[in-house]
Scaffold this active site. Sequence first.
Site, PDB file in Angstrom:
ATOM      1  N   SER A 127       0.836  -1.203   0.000  1.00 30.89           N
ATOM      2  CA  SER A 127       0.000   0.000   0.000  1.00 30.89           C
ATOM      3  C   SER A 127       0.866   1.246   0.000  1.00 30.89           C
ATOM      4  CB  SER A 127      -0.862  -0.035   1.267  1.00 30.89           C
ATOM      5  OG  SER A 127      -1.422   1.219   1.522  1.00 30.89           O
ATOM      6  N   TYR A 152      -1.872  -1.636  11.071  1.00 29.82           N
ATOM      7  CA  TYR A 152      -2.120  -2.116   9.700  1.00 29.82           C
ATOM      8  C   TYR A 152      -0.986  -1.668   8.775  1.00 29.82           C
ATOM      9  CZ  TYR A 152      -3.865  -2.160   4.923  1.00 29.82           C
ATOM     10  OH  TYR A 152      -3.968  -2.349   3.566  1.00 29.82           O
ATOM     11  N   LYS A 156       2.289  -3.770   6.568  1.00 29.84           N
ATOM     12  CA  LYS A 156       2.695  -3.694   5.147  1.00 29.84           C
ATOM     13  C   LYS A 156       4.206  -3.452   5.044  1.00 29.84           C
ATOM     14  CE  LYS A 156      -1.323  -4.529   3.463  1.00 29.84           C
ATOM     15  NZ  LYS A 156      -1.595  -5.880   2.954  1.00 29.84           N
TER      16      LYS A 156
END
Length: 342
Positions: A127, A152, A156
């Site tokens: 992302s 979160y 990544k």
Amino acid sequence: MATKILVTGGTGYIGSHTVVELQNAGYEVVIIDNLSNSNIEVLDGIEAITGRRPDFVKGDVTDMGTLRKLFEEHADIKGIINFAASKAVGESVQKPLLYYRNNLVSLLNLLELMPEFGVKGIVFSSSCTVYGEPDVNPIDETAPYKPATSPYGNTKQISEEIITDFVHAGAPVKSVILRYFNPVGAHPSALIGELPNGVPNNLVPYLTQTAAGIRKELTVFGNDYDTPDGSCVRDFIDVVDLAKAHVTAMHRMLENDSTDPVEIFNIGTGRGLSVLELIDSFQRATGVKVPYKIGARREGDIEKIWAEPTKANTVLGWKAEVPVDDTMRNAWAWQCRLAEKK
Ligand code: NAD
Ligand code: UFG
């Protein structure tokens, strides 16, 4: 014989669109999904679009036993696309261990089994969140990480590092890491799309639900940013364009021996669009008015970010093509179809 690909999280939003494009490109697909954030009926949509129902295993990628069994039963899997993850930024702040476990253990399991079962490559869903608030826009892949603002986002960054360390340690696998910008829209058939789970946090599902009368009005989070109209700017990428990037990445990884073992690509349009511009696009494309008001800034929001996609355009040979008005029309058609199904 068709090349077989394992798609984890393949009944989810981006996964389902990617399965369609993989099958259209002649790949054979096996999906594993625990249906924690998707619905088995998605398989009907994929079948209606492509004429082919992918193999489906209901299971959890964090469960090594399930995965091992799957690889034994499908010994000819050549590549993996790993979509399976939890993705709600706010929830990750409340339940960090759930996010670290789900997003990291699933990746570790897949990487560990790849050499044993002769799987050559893995495409990973990353992302643009790894860039944080960019110092320059458009931002390219050489920009350094900024400290993650949520568990979160941290998963990544850590996942990218795990993959890179593993490959650099000499593991016989390749990887393409795709950094998505803001995926939006739905398949033009309106047979698959994003499944809203409760009150949407993301802009486009909230917008389409407001247009449908499910929500009273959309709040634009801030109009006092340092941007042309004061609202935040994003790179909204059509989900079908995004899905096609995975097919190109898989092809490059499996068919081209001379590529670097780990490659990272921004997947965006290269065009920054403000929240207000996106609302305009929706109204223009659909003729439907969206009641909205200007509200306070949302905590943690990035002011502006859009991709420098030249590497994906030239090296990967992929380019975003769908005009944003078409994307908005497709998002609306999908919302209308969801309403019909109720
Ligand atoms: P999604 O929730 O629609 O799809 C994820 C799928 O994975 C779901 O079907 C869910 O049931 C499944 N899943 C989750 N954990 C699993 C597990 N342990 N085992 C088996 N299945 C599991 O999400 P999406 O929007 O399609 O996102 C796909 C990937 O792309 C995720 O990794 C996400 O972090 C990443 N991503 C998404 C966005 C976005 O805005 N949608 C942006 C950047 C990156
Ligand atoms: N927004 C509104 N009103 C809303 C919802 C959103 O004005 O009701 C605005 C936000 O303030 C932001 C823009 O619309 O400026 C986009 O917001 P989203 O929540 O749709 O998307 P984000 O850019 O905040 O985050 C998304 C994903 C993250 C991912 C990130 C980068 O939700 O998971 O893109 O890929 F990390």
